[in-house]
Each structure stands twice: as structure tokens, then as C-alpha cells.
Design an enzyme around this catalytic site. Structure first.
Site, mmCIF file in Angstrom:
data_model
loop_
_atom_site.group_PDB
_atom_site.id
_atom_site.type_symbol
_atom_site.label_atom_id
_atom_site.label_comp_id
_atom_site.label_asym_id
_atom_site.label_seq_id
_atom_site.Cartn_x
_atom_site.Cartn_y
_atom_site.Cartn_z
ATOM 1 N N TYR A 4 -5.789 10.961 4.061
ATOM 2 C CA TYR A 4 -4.398 11.202 3.694
ATOM 3 C C TYR A 4 -4.321 11.993 2.381
ATOM 4 O O TYR A 4 -5.322 12.473 1.880
ATOM 5 C CB TYR A 4 -3.636 9.882 3.672
ATOM 6 C CG TYR A 4 -3.643 9.221 5.040
ATOM 7 C CD1 TYR A 4 -3.047 9.859 6.134
ATOM 8 C CD2 TYR A 4 -4.283 8.011 5.254
ATOM 9 C CE1 TYR A 4 -3.078 9.284 7.401
ATOM 10 C CE2 TYR A 4 -4.321 7.432 6.522
ATOM 11 C CZ TYR A 4 -3.716 8.075 7.594
ATOM 12 O OH TYR A 4 -3.760 7.525 8.842
ATOM 13 N N ARG A 6 -7.612 2.243 -2.889
ATOM 14 C CA ARG A 6 -8.492 2.217 -1.724
ATOM 15 C C ARG A 6 -9.177 3.567 -1.548
ATOM 16 O O ARG A 6 -8.534 4.622 -1.576
ATOM 17 C CB ARG A 6 -7.721 1.877 -0.448
ATOM 18 C CG ARG A 6 -8.678 1.572 0.718
ATOM 19 C CD ARG A 6 -7.980 1.125 1.971
ATOM 20 N NE ARG A 6 -8.825 0.175 2.698
ATOM 21 C CZ ARG A 6 -8.770 -0.028 4.012
ATOM 22 N NH1 ARG A 6 -7.923 0.656 4.760
ATOM 23 N NH2 ARG A 6 -9.557 -0.917 4.597
ATOM 24 N N GLY A 35 -10.086 -6.752 8.992
ATOM 25 C CA GLY A 35 -8.920 -6.090 9.542
ATOM 26 C C GLY A 35 -8.506 -6.597 10.900
ATOM 27 O O GLY A 35 -7.674 -7.499 11.027
ATOM 28 N N ARG A 36 -9.086 -6.036 11.964
ATOM 29 C CA ARG A 36 -8.668 -6.385 13.322
ATOM 30 C C ARG A 36 -8.702 -7.887 13.605
ATOM 31 O O ARG A 36 -7.822 -8.383 14.327
ATOM 32 C CB ARG A 36 -9.499 -5.592 14.337
ATOM 33 C CG ARG A 36 -9.054 -4.129 14.427
ATOM 34 C CD ARG A 36 -9.860 -3.346 15.441
ATOM 35 N NE ARG A 36 -11.194 -3.018 14.942
ATOM 36 C CZ ARG A 36 -11.511 -1.885 14.321
ATOM 37 N NH1 ARG A 36 -10.578 -0.987 14.096
ATOM 38 N NH2 ARG A 36 -12.739 -1.643 13.921
ATOM 39 N N GLN A 61 0.853 -1.190 0.000
ATOM 40 C CA GLN A 61 0.000 0.000 0.000
ATOM 41 C C GLN A 61 0.889 1.241 0.000
ATOM 42 O O GLN A 61 1.645 1.481 0.941
ATOM 43 C CB GLN A 61 -0.935 0.050 1.213
ATOM 44 C CG GLN A 61 -1.973 1.169 1.037
ATOM 45 C CD GLN A 61 -2.775 1.475 2.273
ATOM 46 O OE1 GLN A 61 -2.210 1.815 3.311
ATOM 47 N NE2 GLN A 61 -4.086 1.363 2.178
#
Length: 366
Positions: free
Chosen positions: A186, A233, A322-323, A100
Site C-alpha cells: 500500500y 506494520r 490472523g485467520r 490501523q
């Protein structure tokens, strides 16, 4: 049944063994000095290589692109060599891994970027946003971000070049492709979202103009590594790190249409995942599916049943978890067999060493 998660799928020139994605998650354990990936990180990703696709943690494309302490880069020979350890380890386990590529823009502090002032689409400070710096301990020290300076046309061209070179570096490091981080507040997201961009030139104002930077970065990367190795993404409905868009449905439907024109290999949509967060509108998901011909990935509040249903319903092609991957290195096997999931320790997410990274065990009935 969650069988839909365990079908193979073509992604560009590679065939993935299942539809389960390990999405990028910052863990802040790069070797210092130099922010290089290391053997500990290689072990971590190799443990999770049973995912159909592993997307490595956000990796800054330049020294200016770094937002947090101890995150890895991909712009020096040492960093490329560090990532080669990771990709070799994942491939040895039969996995596929994308890098990424990340530039945080204004979501940083001069402490993390050699004392420089951060850059962004506009000279707008992110409101109520903190980042962490190295405060001399192994625990992150959180500080407020500062006001960035608006990027000049020369800055924009320089950063596009940095993305291009980072993509080449990722392929040199053995990655199967790259994911462009255009989400979560971002740098690219700072161009896309209306309330983070008050430019008056061709990179600001209309939706088309605000998508121009993303489009030019995608074009530059695709030219050098092939569009079949480029994913993107997006996070249409989050307000992470202070970016907000006033018309997210229109903006991000246009983004999907534009990315389909480029023929990127996948679009990875991060849904809002905090408790009581609103669901992504069904009409938006339908519009995305209609507008985009590549592989779709959704990540958010999915479990195996909900993820399998989304694939069966044709809403998505792959699902990111994810987690759950943090504490369950063998997550696909646990899902396939209905084994219970372990819970991660939130205190060991960022910084530190093996504890909370590589010391989670595969399922054992004993």
C-alpha cells in the site's frame, strides 16, 4: 507449553493481559453509503476481545485512500461515531484495540475513489494486481488496478495531514492507539520498496530517501497523539500487491533503526505466510531485535507452540494469529486449554453480513 503467550506486557501506558494479537484483517462490511463501522462489526470485535491486543481492520484515512468496496473509513463524523461503537464494545469486554490507518495508494480503481486517478510514489502500475468494487451484488467484483499519477510535494504534505487527522479521529473514537499500515504494497510501502519508487527527489533513490515519507508520517502522528500510542506494520519480504524491494534486509533494517529513533511503541512485522514460503532470515530477526527497543510483534504462520517459542527465545514480544481468529472468537482460551480450532469459510471473508463474521461459536465440548 504455551505459557509465554499468557504473560502480561506493557504497551505504552496500558498493560495487556496476554501476548496474543488479533492482527488487522479486511472484512468489507462497513455500512453503506458512507463506509462507517457498525454494530455488526462491534459485535465481531467484542467477541474477540480476549486477545491481548486487537488491531482493527485497515481503515482508510480519506476517500482517496480506499482500495476495496465496503471498507471502513475514519475521516467523517459518522465514521468516527461508528468506530466508537466498536471501541466501546471491546473495552466493555476488557480488551484493548488499536486502529490501523490505511492509504492504499495505487492499489485501487477509480470506481472506489469517486472516479479519480489513484496516487502513488511514482506513476508505476502495480503488475498483476486486482481489487474489488461494488458491482451491484453482495459479492465483490474483481477488476484490474490502473496506472496512478506520481504524487507532487503538495500531495505528500496533504496525505501527511490526512494521516495526522485520522490519528486524532481514532483517539476521538476511543481507540487505545493506532497502527500505521506501511506493509503489503500500500501507499507507504510504495515509497519504501525500490521497484515501486522511481522518484528522483528527496523521497526516492537511496534507502534513506525512500523511508522519508514513513518517517514524516510517524512524526506528524506522534506529535498529536503521543508516540506511546503509535505502532507501525512492515512486511519486509512479501511482494503483495506488486511491491518489491531489491535489498529487503538492508532496507528494512534501516526502517527499524529509524522507527527506533522515533520510539514508536511497537513494530508489527508481517511474515510471508503462503504455503512453502521461505522463512524470514534469522539474521534479519536478530538485527531487528538488536536495533529496536520497543515491543515487537510477528505475524505469519504461527501456532500456539511456535508463537510461545518465539517469545521464549526472545525473537518477539507478541504474536499475531490472523485467520485462526476469524473462526475462533475465543482463540486465546482454545490455545490455553488445547481445544481444537475451527476452520473459517473462505467464501464469507469479504462482504455480506453476519454469516462468516459473528456466527462462529466459542468452543463447547458438546
Amino acid at each position: 507449553m504455551n505459557d509465554a503467550l499468557f504473560q502480561t506486557i506493557k504497551l505504552g501506558k496500558i498493560t495487556l493481559k496476554n501476548r496474543i494479537v488479533m492482527p488487522p484483517m479486511t472484512r468489507s462490511r462497513a455500512s453503506q453509503p458512507g463506509n462507517s463501522a457498525n454494530q455488526m462489526m462491534a459485535d465481531y470485535y467484542a467477541q474477540r476481545a480476549s486477545a491481548g491486543l486487537v488491531i482493527a481492520e485497515g481503515t482508510q484515512i480519506s476517500a482517496m485512500g480506499q482500495g476495496y468496496a465496503w471498507t471502513p473509513g475514519i475521516y467523517t463524523p459518522e465514521q468516527i461515531a461508528g468506530w466508537k461503537k466498536v471501541t466501546d464494545a471491546v473495552h466493555a469486554k476488557g480488551g484493548a484495540i488499536f486502529a490501523q490507518l490505511w492509504h492504499v495508494g495505487r492499489v485501487t480503481h477509480p470506481e472506489n475513489i469517486g472516479g479519480e486517478q489513484p496516487i502513488s510514489s511514482s506513476a508505476l502500475k502495480a503488475v498483476n494486481v486486482k481489487v474489488f468494487i461494488d458491482n451491484g451484488t453482495d459479492k465483490p467484483g474483481f477488476v484490474d488496478v490502473v496506472e496512478p499519477r506520481e504524487m507532487t510535494k503538495a500531495d505528500i504534505q496533504q496525505v501527511i495531514g490526512e494521516y495526522r487527522q485520522a490519528a486524532l479521529n481514532a483517539i476521538e473514537a476511543g481507540f487505545d492507539g493506532i497502527e500505521l499500515h506501511a506493509a503489503n504494497g500500500y501507499l507507504i510501502n510504495q515509497f519504501i520498496d525500490s521497484e515501486a519508487n522511481n522518484r528522483t527527489d528527496e523521497y526516492g533513490g537511496s534507502i534513506e530517501n525512500r523511508l522519508r515519507f514513513l518517517s514524516e508520517v510517524v512524526a506528524a502522528i506522534s506529535e498529536v497523539i503521543g508516540v506511546d500510542r503509535v505502532g507501525v506494520r512492515l512486511a519486509p519480504f512479501t511482494s503483495l500487491n506488486g511491491t518489491v524491494d531489491t535489498t529487503p534486509v538492508e532496507t528494512y533494517t534501516a526502517a527499524v533503526v529509524m522507527l527506533n529513533t522515533h520510539k514508536v511503541v511497537y513494530i508489527h512485522i508481517a511474515e510471508v505466510d503462503w504455503d512453502q514460503a521461505p522463512e524470514t532470515p534469522k539474521a534479519f530477526k536478530s538485527a531487528v531485535r538488536e536495533a529496536y527497543q520497543g515491543v515487537l510483534i510477528y505475524a505469519g504462520r504461527y501456532n500456539d507452540k511456535k508463537g510461545a517459542q518465539a517469545i521464549t527465545d526472545g525473537v518477539t514480544d507478541m504474536v499475531g494469529f490472523g485467520r485462526p481468529f476469524i473462526a475462533n472468537p475465543d482463540l486465546p482460551n482454545r490455545m490455553k486449554n488445547g481445544f481444537p480450532l475451527a476452520v473459517h469459510n473462505p467464501d464469507t471473508l469479504f462482504g455480506g453480513a453476519e454469516q462468516g463474521l459473528t456466527d462462529y461459536n466459542e468452543y463447547s465440548p458438546c
